[in-house]
Design a protein around this motif. Structure first.
Motif, mmCIF file in Angstrom:
data_model
loop_
_atom_site.group_PDB
_atom_site.id
_atom_site.type_symbol
_atom_site.label_atom_id
_atom_site.label_comp_id
_atom_site.label_asym_id
_atom_site.label_seq_id
_atom_site.Cartn_x
_atom_site.Cartn_y
_atom_site.Cartn_z
ATOM 1 N N GLU A 245 0.851 -1.175 0.000
ATOM 2 C CA GLU A 245 0.000 0.000 0.000
ATOM 3 C C GLU A 245 0.898 1.240 0.000
ATOM 4 O O GLU A 245 2.074 1.176 0.378
ATOM 5 N N TYR A 246 0.341 2.360 -0.409
ATOM 6 C CA TYR A 246 1.055 3.638 -0.357
ATOM 7 C C TYR A 246 0.640 4.375 0.910
ATOM 8 O O TYR A 246 -0.422 4.118 1.468
ATOM 9 N N VAL A 247 1.506 5.287 1.362
ATOM 10 C CA VAL A 247 1.209 5.996 2.602
ATOM 11 C C VAL A 247 1.310 7.507 2.413
ATOM 12 O O VAL A 247 2.204 8.008 1.730
ATOM 13 N N LEU A 248 0.357 8.210 2.989
ATOM 14 C CA LEU A 248 0.452 9.652 3.182
ATOM 15 C C LEU A 248 0.911 9.866 4.621
ATOM 16 O O LEU A 248 0.350 9.277 5.548
ATOM 17 N N THR A 249 1.935 10.679 4.810
ATOM 18 C CA THR A 249 2.449 10.940 6.145
ATOM 19 C C THR A 249 2.829 12.406 6.280
ATOM 20 O O THR A 249 3.295 13.022 5.310
ATOM 21 N N ASP A 250 2.617 12.945 7.462
ATOM 22 C CA ASP A 250 3.016 14.335 7.682
ATOM 23 C C ASP A 250 4.498 14.441 8.053
ATOM 24 O O ASP A 250 4.995 15.525 8.368
ATOM 25 N N ARG A 251 5.201 13.299 7.997
ATOM 26 C CA ARG A 251 6.654 13.284 8.196
ATOM 27 C C ARG A 251 7.340 12.725 6.949
ATOM 28 O O ARG A 251 8.303 11.970 7.030
ATOM 29 N N THR B 66 11.013 10.112 6.345
ATOM 30 C CA THR B 66 10.593 8.723 6.160
ATOM 31 C C THR B 66 11.634 8.034 5.285
ATOM 32 O O THR B 66 11.971 8.527 4.211
ATOM 33 N N GLN B 67 12.149 6.904 5.755
ATOM 34 C CA GLN B 67 13.213 6.199 5.046
ATOM 35 C C GLN B 67 12.824 4.754 4.771
ATOM 36 O O GLN B 67 11.992 4.178 5.478
ATOM 37 N N ALA C 162 9.208 0.319 1.865
ATOM 38 C CA ALA C 162 10.046 -0.391 0.899
ATOM 39 C C ALA C 162 10.630 0.531 -0.159
ATOM 40 O O ALA C 162 11.625 0.195 -0.797
ATOM 41 N N SER C 163 10.017 1.697 -0.378
ATOM 42 C CA SER C 163 10.511 2.605 -1.417
ATOM 43 C C SER C 163 10.116 4.038 -1.074
ATOM 44 O O SER C 163 8.973 4.290 -0.689
ATOM 45 N N VAL C 164 11.082 4.945 -1.207
ATOM 46 C CA VAL C 164 10.838 6.376 -1.031
ATOM 47 C C VAL C 164 11.462 7.098 -2.221
ATOM 48 O O VAL C 164 12.672 7.020 -2.427
ATOM 49 N N GLU C 165 10.619 7.759 -3.020
ATOM 50 C CA GLU C 165 11.088 8.501 -4.189
ATOM 51 C C GLU C 165 10.624 9.949 -4.083
ATOM 52 O O GLU C 165 9.596 10.234 -3.460
#
Length: 199
Positions: A67-73, A77-78, A93-96
Motif C-alpha cells: 500500500e502507499y502511505v500519506l504521512t506528515d513526516r 521517512t526512510q 520499501a521505497s521512497v522517491e
C-alpha cells in the motif's frame, strides 16, 4: 533544482492530506535485527491506500501486500522504517522524490535463527509479510500422505547489519517454522523464499 522544489511542494501537500485523512500512528527506525520496534522514533499522522492517487475506492487484496502511505513526516521517512496505525503494521520499501512512499503490509512478527544446529538469533520480533506461493503436493516418496512442504515468500524490512542465508530457520509469532531456501537483499528490503518445516 526544479525537481527538488516540486518534491518539497508535494511533500507539504502530502502532509496536509495526512493531517485530514490520516490517523495517529507510530514510526520506528530499526538499528538492527533484534527487537526493531523497541524504541519509538516518531508519531506521524498516517493514511494508507492501495492506489497511489489515494482514491480510497477499494480495500487491499488478499495476497497483495503493498500500500502507499500519506504521512506528515514525509521528509523524515526512510526505506526500512516500520509504521503502525489502525491495528496494522507496515514497513517502508521505497521512497522517491515525486511519489508517495510504498509500504509492505505485515501479517506476522518473526524471529530468524542460524542454520540448523547453530543457536544464534539474527532477527527477533520483527514485522514481516508472509505470502503463500505454492501449496504442498504429493511428494512421490511412496509414504502414504507424504507431501512436499508448501512454499512461501517472506518480505522483511531492510535491517542494518542483517544478512540472511539459505537454511536459516524462521519462526513466526504463531510458532510456525520455515526453512529459508533463497534470499534476495535489495534497496527495497529482504525477500526470502521458504519451505514450511514438516514435523
Amino acid at each position: 533544482m526544479q525537481q527538488a522544489m516540486i518534491a518539497a511542494r508535494l511533500s507539504r501537500g502530502y502532509a496536509k492530506a495526512a493531517q485530514v485523512l490520516g490517523a495517529s500512528g507510530e514510526q520506528y527506525r530499526p538499528l538492527g535485527g533484534l527487537t526493531p520496534m523497541d524504541v519509538l522514533y516518531a508519531q506521524p499522522m498516517l493514511a494508507f491506500d492501495v492506489d497511489a492517487g489515494f482514491s480510497f475506492e477499494r480495500p487491499i487484496g488478499w495476497g497483495i501486500p503493498t500500500e502507499y502511505v500519506l504521512t506528515d513526516r514525509r521528509d523524515d521517512t526512510q526505506v526500512g522504517d516500520i509504521l503502525a496505525a489502525n491495528g496494522r503494521t507496515y514497513f517502508v520499501a521505497s521512497v522517491e522524490p515525486l511519489r508517495p512512499p510504498l509500504c509492505v503490509v505485515c501479517s506476522r512478527t518473526v524471529s530468524v535463527s542460524g542454520v540448523t544446529g547453530v543457536v544464534q538469533t539474527l532477527v527477533s520480533e520483527c514485522p514481516a509479510a508472509i505470502i503463500m506461493r505454492a501449496k504442498g503436493e504429493s511428494s512421490g516418496s511412496g509414504v502414504p500422505g507424504a507431501t512436499r512442504p508448501g512454499q512461501s515468500v517472506m518480505y522483511l524490512p531492510l535491517l542494518p547489519g542483517v544478512v540472511l542465508t539459505p537454511y536459516m530457520t524462521v519462526t513466526t509469532d504463531l510458532g510456525t517454522t520455515y526453512t529459508v531456501n533463497a534470499v534476495e537483499i535489495s534497496g527495497f528490503g529482504i525477500r526470502c523464499t521458504m519451505s514450511f518445516q514438516q514435523v
